[in-house]
Design a protein around this motif. Structure first.
Motif, PDB file in Angstrom:
ATOM      1  N   MET A   1      -4.784   0.803   1.577  1.00  0.00           N
ATOM      2  CA  MET A   1      -3.763   1.503   2.369  1.00  0.00           C
ATOM      3  C   MET A   1      -2.562   1.864   1.502  1.00  0.00           C
ATOM      4  SD  MET A   1      -4.483   2.051   5.642  1.00  0.00           S
ATOM      5  CE  MET A   1      -2.898   2.215   6.425  1.00  0.00           C
ATOM      6  N   ALA A   2      -2.124   0.930   0.666  1.00  0.00           N
ATOM      7  CA  ALA A   2      -0.964   1.172  -0.194  1.00  0.00           C
ATOM      8  C   ALA A   2      -1.251   2.285  -1.189  1.00  0.00           C
ATOM      9  CB  ALA A   2      -0.572  -0.109  -0.919  1.00  0.00           C
ATOM     10  N   GLU A   3      -2.431   2.250  -1.791  1.00  0.00           N
ATOM     11  CA  GLU A   3      -2.771   3.221  -2.830  1.00  0.00           C
ATOM     12  C   GLU A   3      -3.002   4.615  -2.269  1.00  0.00           C
ATOM     13  OE1 GLU A   3      -6.125   1.510  -4.774  1.00  0.00           O
ATOM     14  OE2 GLU A   3      -4.919   0.176  -6.033  1.00  0.00           O
ATOM     15  N   ASN A   4      -3.362   4.706  -1.003  1.00  0.00           N
ATOM     16  CA  ASN A   4      -3.672   6.011  -0.415  1.00  0.00           C
ATOM     17  C   ASN A   4      -2.654   6.470   0.613  1.00  0.00           C
ATOM     18  OD1 ASN A   4      -6.587   6.899  -1.383  1.00  0.00           O
ATOM     19  ND2 ASN A   4      -6.625   4.673  -1.091  1.00  0.00           N
ATOM     20  N   GLN A   5      -1.526   5.777   0.670  1.00  0.00           N
ATOM     21  CA  GLN A   5      -0.505   6.149   1.644  1.00  0.00           C
ATOM     22  C   GLN A   5      -0.063   7.596   1.481  1.00  0.00           C
ATOM     23  OE1 GLN A   5       3.087   3.795   1.551  1.00  0.00           O
ATOM     24  NE2 GLN A   5       3.943   4.787   3.371  1.00  0.00           N
ATOM     25  N   HIS A   6       0.047   8.036   0.229  1.00  0.00           N
ATOM     26  CA  HIS A   6       0.516   9.396  -0.036  1.00  0.00           C
ATOM     27  C   HIS A   6      -0.611  10.291  -0.558  1.00  0.00           C
ATOM     28  CE1 HIS A   6       4.484   7.834   0.688  1.00  0.00           C
ATOM     29  NE2 HIS A   6       4.339   6.930  -0.258  1.00  0.00           N
ATOM     30  N   ALA A   7      -1.843   9.985  -0.137  1.00  0.00           N
ATOM     31  CA  ALA A   7      -2.985  10.803  -0.567  1.00  0.00           C
ATOM     32  C   ALA A   7      -2.801  12.245  -0.107  1.00  0.00           C
ATOM     33  CB  ALA A   7      -4.278  10.225   0.005  1.00  0.00           C
ATOM     34  N   SER A   8      -3.282  13.165  -0.922  1.00  0.00           N
ATOM     35  CA  SER A   8      -3.161  14.583  -0.595  1.00  0.00           C
ATOM     36  C   SER A   8      -4.097  14.960   0.548  1.00  0.00           C
ATOM     37  CB  SER A   8      -3.502  15.427  -1.818  1.00  0.00           C
ATOM     38  OG  SER A   8      -4.883  15.290  -2.147  1.00  0.00           O
ATOM     39  N   LEU A   9      -3.905  16.145   1.070  1.00  0.00           N
ATOM     40  CA  LEU A   9      -4.766  16.639   2.144  1.00  0.00           C
ATOM     41  C   LEU A   9      -6.214  16.731   1.676  1.00  0.00           C
ATOM     42  CD1 LEU A   9      -4.990  17.792   5.009  1.00  0.00           C
ATOM     43  CD2 LEU A   9      -4.498  20.059   4.043  1.00  0.00           C
TER      44      LEU A   9
END
Length: 204
Positions: free
Chosen positions: A85-93
Motif C-alpha cells: 500500500m505504501a509503495e503504490n499509494q502514488h501509483a500512476s493511472l
C-alpha cells in the motif's frame, strides 16, 4: 497520522484506507465491487463492509501483496500488505490499470474454471464449503495468475475434471489451524499444487 476511531478499534485495512489514500486505494475498493467477487468472498467473510472492517477490500490487496512476497522474502503477509500500500499509494493511472487488469484476469479465470465452487473446499458429507480463511482464494488466484492463457483455456474446457481434482487436493491437505492456513509458505505450497494440477490437465 492520528485516527479518530470514536472509541472503536479499526481493522488493519481500515487503517490502510486512512493512511494511504489515492488512486490505488480507490481501485482496491472498486475491484471489491465485482459481482462474482462479492458473491464468493461475501459468503466467506459473512456480512457487509461496515461489519467486516473492509475485509473484502483486504482480500483484493492480499492478491497483490502475495505476488511480490517471495522477491522480498517477507514472512508476514500483513506487513507485506502494508508495504505494498505504501509503495503504490502514488501509483500512476497506467500502473494502477495494469494491476487491476492482472487481478481481473485471475478472477475471471477462477470464475470460468470453478464457478460457484471457487474459493471453497469439498468436505465429505458436507459438500463444498468456505473455510472462513482466504487460503483457497489466495491459492486459486495465484495459480491462475501464473498460468499462461492456453492452460487456462484448457482448464475451462475440462472444468468438470478440474473440480474433481480439486476435491482430491482438498482431501490431501490438512488445515490444522488459522495461523498455519494464513502463512505465506502454506499459501504458496497450496497454490503450487493447484497450478500443477491445472498444467497436468491442460497437457493430457
Amino acid at each position: 497520522m492520528r485516527l479518530n476511531t470514536g472509541g472503536e478499534s479499526l481493522s488493519r485495512q481500515e487503517i490502510r484506507n486512512a493512511r494511504f489514500p489515492g488512486l490505488f486505494n480507490e481501485s482496491l475498493k472498486e475491484l471489491a465491487t465485482d459481482s462474482f467477487f462479492r458473491a464468493q468472498i461475501g459468503r466467506n467473510i459473512r456480512g457487509g463492509r461496515s461489519r467486516t472492517g473492509m475485509a473484502d477490500v483486504e482480500y483484493v490487496l492480499r492478491f497483490f501483496a502475495l505476488l511480490n512476497l517471495e522477491e522480498r522474502h517477507e514472512k508476514s503477509l500483513p506487513i507485506a500488505m502494508d508495504r505494498f500500500m505504501a509503495e503504490n499509494q502514488h501509483a500512476s493511472l497506467s500502473d494502477t490499470g495494469a494491476l487491476n487488469k492482472r487481478f481481473l484476469r485471475a478472477l475471471r479465470a477462477c470464475e470460468a474454471i470453478w464457478g460457484e465452487q471457487a474459493f471453497q473446499l469439498y468436505r465429505p458429507n458436507l459438500g463444498w464449503r468456505f473455510i472462513g480463511t482466504p487460503l483457497v482464494y489466495d491459492a486459486q488466484m495465484l495459480a491462475c495468475d501464473l498460468l499462461p492463457e492456453f492452460v487456462l483455456e484448457e482448464s475451462i474446457k475440462h472444468r468438470n475434471l478440474v473440480i474433481q481434482e480439486m476435491v482430491k487436493i482438498g482431501g490431501e491437505y490438512r488445515f490444522s489451524g488459522l495461523a498455519r492456513a494464513a502463512s505465506p509458505h502454506y499459501i504458496k505450497e497450496f497454490s503450487r499444487a493447484i497450478k500443477e494440477m491445472l498444467e497436468e490437465i491442460a497437457t493430457r
